[in-house]
Design an enzyme around this catalytic site. Structure first.
Site, PDB file in Angstrom:
ATOM      1  N   ASP A 335       0.818  -1.219   0.000  1.00 30.52           N
ATOM      2  CA  ASP A 335       0.000   0.000   0.000  1.00 30.52           C
ATOM      3  C   ASP A 335       0.851   1.269   0.000  1.00 30.52           C
ATOM      4  O   ASP A 335       0.325   2.373   0.036  1.00 30.52           O
ATOM      5  CB  ASP A 335      -0.939  -0.028   1.217  1.00 30.52           C
ATOM      6  CG  ASP A 335      -2.073   0.992   1.102  1.00 30.52           C
ATOM      7  OD1 ASP A 335      -2.452   1.320  -0.035  1.00 30.52           O
ATOM      8  OD2 ASP A 335      -2.554   1.470   2.142  1.00 30.52           O
ATOM      9  N   SER A 357      -6.761   5.387   0.709  1.00 28.53           N
ATOM     10  CA  SER A 357      -7.148   4.042   0.257  1.00 28.53           C
ATOM     11  C   SER A 357      -8.539   3.731   0.810  1.00 28.53           C
ATOM     12  O   SER A 357      -8.804   3.976   1.992  1.00 28.53           O
ATOM     13  CB  SER A 357      -6.182   2.979   0.786  1.00 28.53           C
ATOM     14  OG  SER A 357      -4.856   3.414   0.665  1.00 28.53           O
ATOM     15  N   GLN A 407      -7.095  -2.340  -5.803  1.00 30.03           N
ATOM     16  CA  GLN A 407      -7.447  -1.349  -4.770  1.00 30.03           C
ATOM     17  C   GLN A 407      -8.264  -0.232  -5.392  1.00 30.03           C
ATOM     18  O   GLN A 407      -8.067   0.126  -6.556  1.00 30.03           O
ATOM     19  CB  GLN A 407      -6.195  -0.723  -4.141  1.00 30.03           C
ATOM     20  CG  GLN A 407      -6.554   0.272  -3.047  1.00 30.03           C
ATOM     21  CD  GLN A 407      -5.361   0.894  -2.335  1.00 30.03           C
ATOM     22  OE1 GLN A 407      -4.921   1.983  -2.726  1.00 30.03           O
ATOM     23  NE2 GLN A 407      -4.851   0.247  -1.307  1.00 30.03           N
TER      24      GLN A 407
END
Ligand SMILES: CCCCCCCCCCCCCCCCCC(=O)SCCNC(=O)CCNC(=O)[C@H](O)C(C)(C)COP(=O)(O)OP(=O)(O)OC[C@H]1O[C@@H](n2cnc3c(N)ncnc32)[C@H](O)[C@@H]1OP(=O)(O)O
Length: 425
Positions: A335, A357, A407
């Site tokens: 991430d 995110s 994502q």
């Protein structure tokens, strides 16, 4: 029982679940099986403790001798997965243990007691100061069964809110601690609900959704101030053989040894006379703390407007052997530079963005070594409605596809103070 069945059984014993899989495998090699008939003494008060005894099947009764101070304590029964002979400071038994039915036990002789102490992040009692920063970040304090506490370390990368990769890595570490060590995570799905506060601990509550023969499923809730800020669902699987193919081909990129690391890129930005002086000065002023993940970029990201990014990464330092740990580290790293790729085509001078995110999914296809180079291939097929979508693939140096990811992130132009309507009264 073959070696694998013994390991699987031991992985279900709560006492051993805080240990890394590698220790459980060694314990499985060292244990001896002992059989007892109903009424037979398994341990006698005053006799030497010869090791840790774990009930494999059957029942045993613990009775406190009449002569001791605890004589009034009621007798109690030990069942499958219960154990005795560990954690007492005495070298002799303080109680009698008698088989109630036919009883089978595993005994780990005293000389293997060190296997119950571990030096990795999975060791509940120890703060791993001597370990890599990555292991320290993933270290969790056990509070109760299935409840752990994680921290945002001052040396860890911090952003405005708790870093999403930290939440994924720590939640996966918590879930992994509750799963039999032969089962490894193969997929996870996370949702970021509320921005986390860097200045307070995070409580991870694991829910054991299912324990099957081949698969196990866990749900983890991360909480701060009593609110759930993040959830993770992870599925674990025992290794098995099956159909095989790989259609994904690793892009042809230079090896990491031929590429600049982040420190070198920063140095170049500060010193390269081709950059304007103002740019060089502002690069020099930016606080630089090395991340626990080393990165080597395959192209110059300053001129990157394509919705894609390729870079090699690995954990800094040598990680402990545990395969579960390596997956947590990859989850953490995944991430760091990911959803920002969906902003590449929109980058322009002076652009200020607000990005977070929203969700994150990963599929681990093959075993992974997080302290060896992995190529992260990121593409953003779409950005729309304030949301950027990215997909990722991670290849090892041999070109094997190890992990696939997706994502979605919130990507907005940052609001300037004047844009927020103020109440007139
Ligand atoms: C070659 C070399 C290359 C080198 C490259 C090196 C580069 C280094 C760069 C480093 C980058 C690293 C990035 C790492 C990022 C990792 C990602 C994360 O960790 S993310 C962490 C993990 N993810 C998370 O933590 C996400 C957790 N989830 C949430 O926070 C929420 O669910 C939500 C915000 C997503 C939606 O909630 P909901 O209530 O429906 O949302 P609302 O819409 O109502 O907005 C709410 C509030 O948000 C605020 N705000 C909003 N828009 C803007 C804006 N445009 N403007 C400003 N602020 C904005 C505002 O306060 C607003 O309130 P108000 O002013 O309106 O009153």
């Amino acid at each position: 029982m073959d070696q694998e069945e013994v390991t699987e059984f031991l992985g279900q014993v709560p006492l051993l679940q805080r240990l890394p899989g590698s220790s459980i495998r060694r314990i499985a090699e060292a244990v001896q099986v002992k059989h007892y008939e109903p009424g037979e003494y398994v341990a006698r008060e005053g006799e030497p403790v010869d090791g840790l005894c774990i009930i494999l099947d059957g029942q045993a009764e613990v009775s406190t001798p009449a002569s001791t101070e605890e004589a009034n304590r009621p007798d109690y029964v030990l069942n499958k997965y219960d154990y005795f002979g560990y954690g007492t400071n005495s070298s002799v038994h303080q109680v009698n243990v008698i088989a109630v039915s036919k009883l089978n036990c595993f005994v780990l002789p005293n000389q293997y007691g060190h296997l119950l102490q571990t030096k990795t992040i999975w060791n509940a009692e120890e703060t791993p100061e001597n370990h890599t920063l990555m292991e320290q970040i993933l270290h969790l304090e056990p509070l109760e069964l299935d409840i752990f506490r994680g921290f945002t370390l001052p040396e860890a990368p911090t952003f405005r809110q708790v870093f999403g990769g930290q939440l994924i890595g720590q939640a996966l570490a918590a879930a992994s601690k509750t799963v039999d060590c032969l089962k490894l995570v193969h997929s996870l799905h996370a949702i970021f609900l509320i921005a986390g506060d860097n200045n307070m601990p995070i409580i991870y509550q694991v829910h054991r959704e299912r324990d099957g023969t081949s698969f196990a499923t866990r749900k983890v809730e991360a909480k701060q101030k009593g609110l759930v800020i993040f959830t993770l669902t992870a599925s674990f699987q025992k290794e098995e053989l099956g159909f095989e193919h790989q259609a994904a081909i690793m892009p042809d990129v230079p090896p990491p040894e031929q590429l600049l690391n982040m420190e070198e890129i920063r140095e170049r930005r500060i010193t390269d006379p081709r950059f304007p002086m103002q740019y060089r000065n502002s690069a020099a002023k930016k606080k630089f703390v090395p991340w626990p993940i080393e990165m080597r970029f395959c192209e110059d990201s300053t001129s990157q407007h394509e919705p894609s990014l390729y870079y090699w990464f690995r954990a800094r330092g040598k990680l402990s052997e545990d395969p579960a740990l390596h997956r947590c580290v990859v989850a953490y790293a995944s991430d760091l530079l990911y959803s920002g790729v969906s902003l590449n085509p929109h980058r322009e001078r002076g652009l200020k963005t607000f990005t977070l995110s929203l969700d994150h999914s990963m599929w681990f296809h093959k075993p992974v070594k997080a302290d060896d180079w992995l190529l992260y291939v990121i593409d953003s097929p779409s950005a729309h409605g304030g949301r950027g979508f990215v997909t990722g693939r991670m290849f090892n140096r041999q070109g094997e596809l190890i992990v696939s990811l997706t994502q979605e992130a919130l990507i907005r132009r940052a609001k300037t103070p004047g844009q927020t309507p103020r109440p007139k009264l």
